[in-house]
Design an enzyme around this catalytic site. Structure first.
Site, PDB file in Angstrom:
ATOM      1  N   HIS A   1     -27.018 -19.861  38.201  1.00 36.29           N
ATOM      2  CA  HIS A   1     -25.612 -19.232  38.650  1.00 36.29           C
ATOM      3  C   HIS A   1     -26.321 -18.173  39.601  1.00 36.29           C
ATOM      4  CE1 HIS A   1     -21.729 -17.998  36.945  1.00 36.29           C
ATOM      5  NE2 HIS A   1     -21.211 -18.227  38.790  1.00 36.29           N
TER       6      HIS A   1
ATOM      7  N   HIS B   1     -20.467 -17.072  29.807  1.00 37.45           N
ATOM      8  CA  HIS B   1     -21.254 -15.753  29.154  1.00 37.45           C
ATOM      9  C   HIS B   1     -20.641 -14.025  30.437  1.00 37.45           C
ATOM     10  CE1 HIS B   1     -23.883 -19.755  29.017  1.00 37.45           C
ATOM     11  NE2 HIS B   1     -24.501 -18.942  27.811  1.00 37.45           N
TER      12      HIS B   1
HETATM   13 MN   LIG Z   1     -22.689 -18.172  34.715  1.00 40.63          MN
END
Ligand SMILES: [Mn+2]
Length: 305
Positions: free
Chosen positions: A105, A129
């Site tokens: 990410h 998250h």
């Molecule tokens: Mn992420």
């Protein structure tokens, strides 16, 4: 989304995560039939290839610092994100729609930088998250857990121009599917203007109400919205091949409903889309990448009828 050529770009990046394998995500997603899915919803599609990412195996020990502060591969991440940003900005200036494939990410830092050069932009960030640590708070040093904080210029990222995108107002950022926050992230998010929709919100209010509100938050008063889909927002029962699986995620049907709402509610204002954290090593027969392709199709307007 508008009728516009989709340009697929891959970032085989895994320097921002501890578990190896998400560098193979762009290939797995392409092999799962991404171009066909896009063609089936009536969009034309070109593949812009992959951004070059250094491999940890090629690093020469002792000649380069391993970390800067407590952010592993900080310099390499900067260079990759700058290249991602350049490729995405070029796609936009060519009048095409950037579809970014990760990779971990951390590449979102580059994607968002690339679409926010001229226009104020909201973000809907689907994730298990928070991705809201900074080099000052991170327990792991992994930049994929800091990506959203970096984009918003939080903590030490305030002085990091390649990461901080000043065209993203914090009040136009919405996170959906959250269920695993570090204590530091809980505090930082509570103190922020980011709207956080947890799994418990989805349980209570339903996916439609939550995603409609998240999209309204992200688009209020800005010109466009970026959609960032971390496949770990799904339950690992549906999406086992992700970098950091967490039980209790959104279901297959909820994920499709969410992407359908993206198309219905903000399709014409969507600037860019990214699909990240597919890890083929942990996957079963590429089903997570296949599901990712399906979800892209839903976000681009696929309908049963
Ligand atoms: Mn992420």
């Amino acid at each position: 989304m508008m009728e516009q050529t989709v340009r697929v770009l891959g970032a085989p990046m895994d320097l921002g995560a501890d578990r190896r394998g998400v560098d193979m995500g762009p290939s797995a997603i392409r092999y799962a039939g991404l171009a066909e899915e896009i063609a089936n919803v009536g969009q034309s599609c070109v593949d812009g290839g992959d951004i070059a990412v250094p491999r940890p195996e090629n690093r020469v020990p002792d000649t380069e610092p391993f970390e800067t502060g407590h952010a592993k591969y900080f310099q390499e991440t900067k260079e990759v994100c700058e290249d991602v940003s350049t490729a995405v900005a070029g796609t936009v200036s060519d009048g095409e729609f950037p579809l970014m494939l990760g990779g971990d990410h951390s590449i979102a830092i580059g994607t968002v930088a690339g679409v926010t050069t001229d226009l104020n932009t909201g973000i809907v960030w689907f994730d298990a998250h928070g991705d809201f640590n900074t080099p000052a708070t991170t327990p792991s040093g992994n930049v994929h857990g800091m990506a959203l904080a970096a984009i918003l210029g939080r903590g030490p990222f305030a002085d990091t121009p390649w990461a901080h995108s000043p065209r993203v107002p914090e009040g136009n950022v919405a996170m959906v599917g959250v269920r695993d926050l570090d204590d530091s992230e809980t505090e930082l998010l509570a103190d922020s203007d980011v709207s956080v929709y947890t799994m418990s919100d989805i349980d209570t209010r339903g996916i439609t109400a939550v995603v409609e509100e998240a999209l309204a938050v992200a688009t209020e008063g800005v010109e466009q919205v970026h959609v960032s889909l971390d496949m770990d927002c799904l339950d690992p029962g549906e999406a086992p091949g992700v970098g950091t699986p967490v039980r209790g995620g959104i279901s297959y049907r909820e994920a499709h409903a969410a992407m359908e709402l993206v198309h219905e509610n903000v399709g014409s204002r969507m600037s860019s889309f990214e699909l990240v954290e597919v890890n083929p090593i942990l996957d079963q027969h590429n089903r997570t990448a296949e599901l990712g392709c399906e979800l892209v199709a839903s976000a681009f307007g696929r309908r049963v009828l």
